[in-house]
Design a protein around this motif. Structure first.
Motif, PDB file in Angstrom:
ATOM      1  N   LYS A 104       7.282  22.952 -40.592  1.00  0.00           N
ATOM      2  CA  LYS A 104       7.696  22.473 -39.273  1.00  0.00           C
ATOM      3  C   LYS A 104       7.803  23.640 -38.311  1.00  0.00           C
ATOM      4  O   LYS A 104       7.361  23.567 -37.149  1.00  0.00           O
ATOM      5  CB  LYS A 104       9.037  21.737 -39.368  1.00  0.00           C
ATOM      6  N   ASP A 105       8.364  24.736 -38.775  1.00  0.00           N
ATOM      7  CA  ASP A 105       8.477  25.934 -37.944  1.00  0.00           C
ATOM      8  C   ASP A 105       7.106  26.540 -37.678  1.00  0.00           C
ATOM      9  O   ASP A 105       6.795  26.921 -36.536  1.00  0.00           O
ATOM     10  CB  ASP A 105       9.394  26.950 -38.632  1.00  0.00           C
ATOM     11  N   ASP A 111      11.402  17.976 -32.638  1.00  0.00           N
ATOM     12  CA  ASP A 111      12.583  17.602 -33.406  1.00  0.00           C
ATOM     13  C   ASP A 111      12.440  16.232 -34.059  1.00  0.00           C
ATOM     14  O   ASP A 111      13.160  15.929 -35.019  1.00  0.00           O
ATOM     15  CB  ASP A 111      13.824  17.609 -32.512  1.00  0.00           C
ATOM     16  N   ASP A 112      11.526  15.400 -33.560  1.00  0.00           N
ATOM     17  CA  ASP A 112      11.397  14.064 -34.146  1.00  0.00           C
ATOM     18  C   ASP A 112      10.670  14.067 -35.481  1.00  0.00           C
ATOM     19  O   ASP A 112      10.585  13.032 -36.148  1.00  0.00           O
ATOM     20  CB  ASP A 112      10.733  13.087 -33.169  1.00  0.00           C
ATOM     21  N   PHE A 113      10.129  15.233 -35.901  1.00  0.00           N
ATOM     22  CA  PHE A 113       9.560  15.330 -37.248  1.00  0.00           C
ATOM     23  C   PHE A 113      10.701  15.534 -38.239  1.00  0.00           C
ATOM     24  O   PHE A 113      11.410  16.535 -38.194  1.00  0.00           O
ATOM     25  CB  PHE A 113       8.550  16.468 -37.366  1.00  0.00           C
TER      26      PHE A 113
END
Length: 289
Positions: A104-105, A111-113
C-alpha cells in the motif's frame, strides 16, 4: 490418506498450479491458480483457470477451498474467478496483512484500500488445521520469499510454493520487498524436517521450450541433492549463495502489475468513471538491474 494431485503449468510465467483431492470423498482444493495477464495489451484472460475448471468438472470433484500460498509477483491470482465458478471459499496466510501494508505504501494507495485481509474468506494461522474430505491439511508459516508465505501440508504432500525449486535449481529468491534470506533458511529447514517421503510440490519451474516442467521431489531427495540446502550446507553458506544469486536477477516482468492485484485477493482495482480498471506503476522506487 494420500491425496491425488494434478499439476497445471502456465508456461509464460513458469507457474505451477495444483488441484489435490481426497480419493474417498472427491472433495478437492485448488492451490495457486493463475489468472493470465498480457502486459503488452493490458488484457486478462482465463485459459489457465478454465483448464482447471475443465479438469474439476470432468473428474466430478467438489472444490471446498481455493488457496493461495502468498501474494504472487509473477501472475495474477485466479482465486476470485474460481471461487465464483465453484462456490468455494478463498484462503491465504494471515500475514498477508503485512504484505498489504507494505505494498500500500509502495503504490501510494488511498486510505480506502483496506489492509485487514478481508479480500479473502479465510486467513490461516500458523499450525491451523482443516480437512479436505478425509485429507488433513496443516498450515506452516514459511516466510522468506515474502512476509506472508505459507506451506499447505496435505497428507503426505506439501505445497511449498516459492521456497524450494527442484533440487537442481535450488531455492527461491528473497530480494523482493519484505523478503529475508535468513527467514527463508529457517522456513526451508522446517520443511526439510518433514518425513523423508513427504512429496514437495514447488511453485515454479522454467524448462526449455516444449520441455515438460518438473514439479515434485521428496524431502529425502532435496536433502540429498538440492544445490542450495542439501545436508551438509550450513546457514552461512546458504545465505551467501542465495544473496549472490539474487543480486544477478532482474525483477519479474509482471511484478508491479501483479502485486497490486494480488494484495486485493486477485481483484482488479475498482473501475473508474469510464468502466475500466487502471494499474499504477511506481517510478523510481526500484533499480533497473
Amino acid at each position: 490418506m494420500i491425496p491425488i494431485i494434478r499439476p497445471f503449468f502456465d508456461r509464460p510465467t513458469g507457474s505451477l498450479q495444483y488441484v489435490f483431492h481426497c480419493p474417498e470423498t472427491k472433495k478437492a482444493a485448488i492451490v495457486d491458480p493463475v489468472w493470465n495477464f498480457h502486459p503488452e495489451a493490458g488484457a486478462v484472460t482465463t485459459e489457465s483457470a478454465d483448464e482447471i475448471l475443465s479438469y474439476v468438472r470432468q473428474e466430478g470433484l467438489e472444490v471446498v477451498w481455493v488457496l493461495d500460498t502468498h501474494p504472487h509477483a509473477d501472475h495474477f491470482s485466479a482465486a476470485p474467478y474460481l471461487s465464483q465458478e465453484l462456490c468455494a471459499p478463498t484462503g491465504i496466510g494471515e500475514k498477508v496483512t503485512d504484505v498489504q501494508k507494505l505494498w500500500k505504501d509502495l503504490y501510494h494507495l488511498d486510505d480506502d484500500f483496506t489492509t485487514d485481509g478481508s479480500q479473502w474468506d479465510r486467513l490461516f494461522a500458523e499450525g491451523e488445521e482443516f480437512m479436505v474430505g478425509e485429507i488433513p491439511v496443516s498450515v506452516m508459516f514459511s516466510p522468506g520469499h515474502t512476509l506472508a508465505s505459507i506451506t499447505y501440508v496435505a497428507g503426505n504432500a506439501a505445497f511449498v510454493h516459492d521456497t524450494l525449486m527442484m533440487p537442481q535449481s535450488g531455492t527461491s529468491r528473497t530480494d523482493f520487498p519484505g523478503g529475508s534470506t535468513e527467514d527463508l533458511w529457517n522456513s526451508l529447514r522446517a520443511i526439510l524436517d518433514l518425513p523423508d517421503d513427504t512429496r514437495l510440490y514447488v511453485g515454479h519451474d522454467y524448462p526449455d521450450e516444449a520441455a515438460a516442467p518438473e514439479y515434485m521431489a521428496t524431502v529425502a531427495e532435496h536433502r540429498l541433492s538440492n544445490r542450495h540446502v542439501k545436508d551438509g550446507i550450513g546457514k552461512a553458506e546458504f545465505i551467501a549463495s542465495r544473496r549472490a544469486r539474487d543480486a544477478t536477477l532482474p525483477l519479474p516482468a509482471r511484478m508491479l502489475a501483479a502485486l497490486q492485484v494480488n494484495i486485493r485477493g486477485g481483484h482488479l482495482p475498482d473501475a473508474e468513471a469510464d468502466g475500466h480498471s487502471y494499474l499504477k506503476i511506481p517510478i523510481g522506487k526500484f533499480d533497473s538491474r
